[in-house]
Design a protein around this motif. Structure first.
Motif, short mmCIF file in Angstrom:
data_model
loop_
_atom_site.label_atom_id
_atom_site.label_comp_id
_atom_site.label_asym_id
_atom_site.label_seq_id
_atom_site.Cartn_x
_atom_site.Cartn_y
_atom_site.Cartn_z
N GLU A 25 51.43 40.49 29.38
CA GLU A 25 50.78 39.35 30.04
C GLU A 25 51.18 38.02 29.42
OE1 GLU A 25 47.80 37.34 32.60
OE2 GLU A 25 49.46 38.78 32.68
N ALA A 67 46.04 31.77 33.07
CA ALA A 67 44.85 32.58 32.77
C ALA A 67 45.27 33.95 32.26
CB ALA A 67 43.98 32.72 34.00
N CYS A 86 44.94 37.46 32.07
CA CYS A 86 44.27 38.54 32.81
C CYS A 86 45.22 39.73 32.92
CB CYS A 86 43.85 38.07 34.20
SG CYS A 86 42.77 36.63 34.23
N HIS A 115 45.05 43.05 33.02
CA HIS A 115 44.83 44.16 33.94
C HIS A 115 44.98 43.72 35.39
CE1 HIS A 115 43.69 46.64 30.58
NE2 HIS A 115 42.77 45.75 30.21
N ARG A 116 44.50 42.53 35.71
CA ARG A 116 44.62 42.04 37.08
C ARG A 116 46.07 41.79 37.46
NH1 ARG A 116 42.77 36.08 38.28
NH2 ARG A 116 44.92 35.76 37.55
N ASN A 117 46.87 41.32 36.51
CA ASN A 117 48.24 40.87 36.82
C ASN A 117 49.31 41.93 36.60
OD1 ASN A 117 47.26 38.30 37.46
ND2 ASN A 117 47.44 37.60 35.34
#
Length: 387
Positions: A264, A315, A317, A319-321
């Motif tokens: 990330e 940002a 993130c 897990h989201r990305n």
């Protein structure tokens, strides 16, 4: 009548762009997401446009260079057998076998870092790690560390300047290193070391062993990718952790979270700026018509920060990305060495976080960003205290 010169939409070599590539690319993504320049030709800034190129290797060929590039610069069906040859070198078993050597290198480097005084992360740590780890993985002697360090810098300068003669000289110099390594193993015969280089010499494609030209191209691609991107990655990671001490402490206490965190951080701050493709027919992308035979630059450093996919690009993130992260590419040319890079960076940060208590920017010097085609930093002064 000759066509009128095409008016550039931007200048990738402008000082302001090279000084802070990420900021410049963020602006271009909003203002002109498909842009022409004399240096990069057509540049794609948006995630969707980059994914379109990666998924369609028939329209967007990887055979960009007039020189042999194994397997990066190949399309199927030529690409496929070479890819099948190299993938086992990055298997879970191969990574497990190499990890102890990687950890020893990382631990020794961390222990050698000065405490309580300013040091340049790039020169003292990240570049040294990349050199040592690449030579250890390939089975190359320590005597190559310094020549390869200088070679990477010359290669970078020649690429940025688009100096054809300098690029040819740099390639010829690397060819000489590989030729010597191959000859040493051939003369040793059965006594040659059982390492990655020797194993590659024994690989076959279409029923024959790889030629020296193919071996040199393959090893050059591996070396350029490893030395540049690993060094850039380490500098970006340490800079980010110095700016986010709470995250640094969380990761020190939760090392299983490191792999996602590393990916990330490097999504936000790309270690590798771009790759190229060439169109095999006329296409339209983002309202721009691109003719057959034109070069396209796919800009990872911008696509991985596309607000349409990631929201706020800064940002954190993981897990989201994760699903849309193009750190290691996508499609048939997704980076085969990704397991090696991920293991190396994870191990290095495990060792660093277990030994280092505080990590802060040096107060008396300013960091300097690397220039295209690499990311990260060319100079990153830091101060640490150890546990």
């Amino acid at each position: 009548m000759a066509d009128a010169p095409r008016k550039p939409d931007w200048n990738p070599r402008k000082e302001a762009v090279l000084k802070n590539q990420i900021t410049a690319y963020d602006a271009m993504r909003a203002q002109c997401p498909v842009a022409w320049s004399d240096f990069q030709h057509w540049t794609l800034f948006r995630h969707d446009d980059v994914m379109r190129v990666l998924k369609d290797h028939q329209t967007f060929s990887s055979a960009v260079s007039s020189h042999l590039s194994v397997p990066n610069g190949m399309d199927p069906p030529d690409h496929t057998p070479y890819r099948q040859v190299i993938e086992p070198y990055f298997s879970p078993q191969a990574m497990s076998q190499f990890e102890p050597a990687c950890r020893t290198i990382a631990r020794n480097l961390v222990s050698s870092l000065p405490e309580g005084q300013s040091f340049d992360v790039v020169e003292t740590f990240s570049r040294v790690f990349a050199l040592q780890i690449q030579c250890a993985f390939m089975g190359w002697p320590d005597s190559l560390h310094e020549p390869l360090r200088k070679w990477v810098l010359k290669n970078h300068q020649a690429t940025l300047a688009r100096d054809g003669h300098a690029m040819a000289d740099v390639a010829h110099e690397f060819d000489g290193y590989i030729h010597e390594l191959l000859e040493t193993r051939r003369q040793a015969g059965a006594s040659a070391p059982r390492d990655v280089t020797t194993s590659l010499m024994e690989e076959t494609v279409d029923g024959r062993t790889l030629t020296d030209k193919e071996l040199t191209s393959l090893m050059r691609n591996w070396t350029v990718g490893e030395l540049s991107t690993i060094s850039s990655s380490v500098s970006s990671l340490l800079c980010y952790l110095s700016e986010h001490p709470d995250l640094k402490q969380r990761l020190a206490n939760d090392t299983p979270a490191l792999p996602d965190a590393i990916d990330e951080i490097l999504r936000m701050d790309a270690p590798l700026m771009s790759n190229r493709r060439v169109t095999t027919g006329d296409v339209e992308i983002g309202g721009r018509t691109i003719s057959a035979g034109e070069t396209i630059t796919i800009l990872w450093a911008s696509a991985n920060r596309d607000e349409r996919v990631f929201g706020n690009p800064d940002a954190f993130c993981p897990h989201r990305n994760r699903e849309h992260n193009l750190l290691y590419g996508a499609g048939i040319h997704v980076c085969p060495g990704a397991p090696l890079a991920r293991m190396e960076l994870r191990v290095l940060l495990e060792e660093f976080l277990s030994a280092v208590d505080t990590l802060v920017p040096a107060p008396d010097a300013l960091p300097e960003r690397a220039a295209f085609p690499t990311g990260g930093f060319r100079y990153l002064p830091m101060i640490i205290s150890k546990r």
